[in-house]
Design a protein around this motif. Structure first.
Motif, short mmCIF file in Angstrom:
data_model
loop_
_atom_site.label_atom_id
_atom_site.label_comp_id
_atom_site.label_asym_id
_atom_site.label_seq_id
_atom_site.Cartn_x
_atom_site.Cartn_y
_atom_site.Cartn_z
N ASP A 135 -15.31 11.43 16.97
CA ASP A 135 -15.83 10.78 15.77
C ASP A 135 -17.34 10.59 15.89
OD1 ASP A 135 -15.82 9.55 13.30
OD2 ASP A 135 -14.08 8.31 13.78
N LEU A 136 -17.99 10.51 14.73
CA LEU A 136 -19.45 10.42 14.70
C LEU A 136 -19.96 9.20 15.46
CD1 LEU A 136 -22.14 11.51 13.60
CD2 LEU A 136 -21.75 10.12 11.55
N ALA A 137 -19.34 8.08 15.28
CA ALA A 137 -19.82 6.86 15.93
C ALA A 137 -19.81 6.99 17.44
CB ALA A 137 -18.95 5.67 15.49
N ASP A 138 -18.79 7.63 17.99
CA ASP A 138 -18.72 7.79 19.44
C ASP A 138 -19.80 8.74 19.95
OD1 ASP A 138 -16.49 6.09 19.63
OD2 ASP A 138 -15.14 7.73 19.11
N VAL A 139 -20.06 9.79 19.19
CA VAL A 139 -21.07 10.77 19.62
C VAL A 139 -22.46 10.16 19.57
CG1 VAL A 139 -22.20 12.93 18.95
CG2 VAL A 139 -19.70 12.79 19.00
N LEU A 140 -22.77 9.37 18.53
CA LEU A 140 -24.10 8.80 18.36
C LEU A 140 -24.33 7.55 19.20
CD1 LEU A 140 -24.77 9.16 14.52
CD2 LEU A 140 -25.35 10.73 16.38
N ALA A 141 -23.29 7.04 19.83
CA ALA A 141 -23.42 5.79 20.59
C ALA A 141 -24.45 5.90 21.71
CB ALA A 141 -22.06 5.39 21.18
N PHE A 142 -24.55 7.04 22.34
CA PHE A 142 -25.51 7.22 23.43
C PHE A 142 -26.95 7.10 22.92
CE2 PHE A 142 -21.64 9.47 24.45
CZ PHE A 142 -21.40 9.13 25.79
N ALA A 143 -27.26 7.81 21.85
CA ALA A 143 -28.62 7.77 21.30
C ALA A 143 -28.95 6.38 20.75
CB ALA A 143 -28.77 8.82 20.20
N ILE A 144 -27.99 5.75 20.08
CA ILE A 144 -28.23 4.41 19.55
C ILE A 144 -28.52 3.44 20.69
CG2 ILE A 144 -27.12 2.46 18.39
CD1 ILE A 144 -25.66 4.52 16.62
#
Length: 597
Positions: A135-144
């Motif tokens: 899911d998008l949220a899991d993928v973007l968690a690192f950058a966030i």
């Protein structure tokens, strides 16, 4: 045969395993990608996670306002290399008449007039939707996390800010406020954040919060990027005039409609056969076929003439590159390009005959039946030295010169999915930072000419002829390697050295990356002010005094770059028969790393 330098000391081992491998230009991106693999994600989930981290931790080398190109294969269809096309076109108002009406003879190298439509974010989201599993949220968690809570800034970021400090303070105050808080340049290792960009990413996630499927959530984020706050704020921001690299003050021309009208996509790769391998590249709207043309020329020589570590080999390689680059700058563009001729055996044989024992000081594109030959502007670089270090993606300002660059990431997973991708553009020094977004727009339009006769003339809706050029290698129809490097005009040149050393010369991946590098500057730079150095060759001193002196004797105009300065290669490999995986990364600048098991 074994090429020279194959047995030289290497800085680190080539990693080996069977589970998954990641390699990139920054250790945090590599670690993030590998963490995704460890938690069950595939190579595409991992690459997207790593790419968004690169936006945060290498802001001097790429950004969300930039672009990317990728090459990938899936485990389900391993023989079919696909291009991930993340290069935006010129905005609708980016006309020759507008630019020449401002008194310009070249597209500036810094400032919003040089901005193509940002495409990297949409391309990564497209890949995640169609080929990822997370899911998008899991993928973007690192950058966030890194944008919100901070990361240790690498030394090159403060060094870059220092070169444009006066520009920021005098002409780009929003950049000064963002990158020099309290008027101070951050120190190497200092923890820095980018909370506006973290908020942008959170809003992309929130856009799909009411949708039911993973794919719908990603599509909602893509729509939010193209029609929401990012497009609106960016378009409004660049309507104010600001300083450009030629010393003039102009407003940008990009609009919210330009954002909304663009979508990333997929294309078929272009490939050739070389020494029993298939080499796949992006098409001639980029410089990818330069590598293919050069390999076709070199394929007619015996192995000993392909060794970059010898005088004869280095000379032969430099001369072949000049010929391919001349064709690039005469014929390549987003349009009709005679690629069938350029990659043919007959044409390669004709070009091969032009290589003599002496260095050519001429610009020598070939003759293509039915094609008009329009030469690019050939203006010699001041002092004839060119870009000594091949910085790659330079933006140059009269208020402070700097050399930007690019990023790269490669991932392979245990199932056989593989990707090589080169994100770039939107550097912190490319144009004024947009405060609400935490990043500037890119400058890829500087690769267009303002000559209406040029195949790569500036034209609304046309992609600039990008330098971003990842590579996939196949053996017997199966993918065996993904590789690439930052470096602008040097990207395919440095990859060529790697491939010759690995495929012909017996080097391991890490040995091929560590071996001394060189490249030619006898080409019109793709970056403002677009000058060239006839006969120019930049070399790492580790190549050896005897080899370098021999090149000078042949007429090459040598620039010494130091021992460890050229190339930022990384790669991953896979043996289809055993599932054995490898990875290697560049030690130069102590920033790129590979990881895997």
């Amino acid at each position: 045969m074994t090429f020279t330098h194959a047995e030289d000391f290497t800085t680190r081992p080539t990693l080996e395993g069977h589970f998954g491998m990641s390699a990139s230009t920054h250790w945090l991106a590599t670690a993030s990608a590998q963490a995704v693999l460890e938690r069950g994600g595939n190579a595409f989930d991992a690459a997207v996670a790593g790419a968004f981290v690169l936006h945060v931790v290498e802001p001097h080398l790429n950004g969300p306002g930039g672009d990317m190109t990728g090459l990938f294969v899936t485990a389900e269809d391993p023989s079919h290399p696909t291009v991930l096309m993340g290069q935006g076109p010129a905005p609708a108002a980016a006309t020759l008449e507008h630019y020449t009406g401002l008194g310009l003879d070249r597209v500036p190298g810094a400032g919003a007039l040089a901005a193509a439509v940002p495409a990297a974010v949409d391309a990564w989201l497209l890949l995640l939707r169609d080929h990822g599993t997370w899911d998008l949220a899991d993928v973007l968690a690192f950058a966030i996390d890194y944008a919100e809570n901070g990361h240790p800034v690498v030394p090159r970021v403060p060094a870059t800010i220092r070169t444009v400090k006066e520009l920021f303070e005098t002409h780009w105050p929003t950049s000064a406020q963002h990158w020099m808080p309290d008027g101070e340049i951050p120190k190497p290792g200092q923890i820095i954040t980018n909370r506006p960009y973290a908020q942008v990413l959170r809003e992309l996630i929130e856009a799909g919060s009411d949708t039911s499927s993973r794919e719908e959530r990603i599509d909602a984020a893509r729509q939010q990027w193209k029609t929401g706050k990012v497009a609106r704020v960016a378009a409004d921001f660049v309507t104010t005039s600001h300083r450009h690299s030629d010393g003039g003050d102009y407003a940008g021309v990009i609009t919210a409609e330009d954002f909304a009208s663009f979508s990333a996509g997929y294309e078929d790769a272009v490939s050739i056969e070389f020494r029993g391998y298939t080499i796949a590249k992006i098409g001639p709207w980029g410089q990818g076929p330069v590598l293919l043309q050069t390999l076709k020329i070199l394929d007619g020589f015996e192995d000993h003439r392909l060794d970059p570590g010898t005088e004869l080999g280095a000379h032969t390689i430099l001369e072949a590159l000049k010929l391919a680059m001349a064709d690039r700058d005469t014929y390549y563009a987003d349009g009709q390009v005679p690629l069938e001729t350029l990659l043919s055996d007959d044409y390669a044989a004709q070009r091969r005959q032009l290589i003599s024992e002496e260095a050519s000081l001429e610009f020598r594109p070939g003759d293509i039946p039915g094609m008009k030959k329009v030469l690019p502007l050939l203006e010699e670089a001041d002092g004839g030295s060119g870009s000594a270090f091949g910085g790659g993606e330079p933006t140059v300002s009269r208020d402070g010169e700097t050399k930007g660059d690019t990023c790269h990431i490669d991932v392979v997973d245990r199932w056989g999915n593989m990707i090589s991708a080169t994100p770039s553009g939107g550097w912190l020094q490319s144009s004024p930072t947009i405060p609400e977004l935490g990043f500037p727009l890119g400058t890829r339009l500087q690769m267009n000419w303002l000559d209406p006769e040029s195949p790569s003339a500036l034209q609304p809706g046309r992609r600039p002829r990008t330098t971003l050029t990842p590579t996939l290698v196949f053996k017997d129809g199966q993918p065996v390697m993904a590789l690439g490097t930052p470096g602008g005009d040097q990207q395919d040149q440095w990859q060529l050295l790697f491939l010759l050393r690995y495929l012909v010369g017996g080097h391991t991946p890490q040995q091929a990356i560590d071996a001394p590098a060189l490249h030619t500057t006898a080409l019109p730079s793709s970056f403002w002010p677009r000058q060239w150095t006839p006969g120019g060759a930049v070399v790492e001193d580790r190549l050896g005094e005897e080899v370098i002196s021999g090149l000078e004797h042949r007429g090459h105009r040598i620039t010494h770059a130091g021992d460890w300065t050229l190339g930022r290669l990384s790669c991953v490999t896979r043996d289809p028969a055993t599932g054995r995986l490898q990875a290697a990364a560049n030690p130069r600048q102590a920033q790129g790393y590979a990881a895997g098991r």
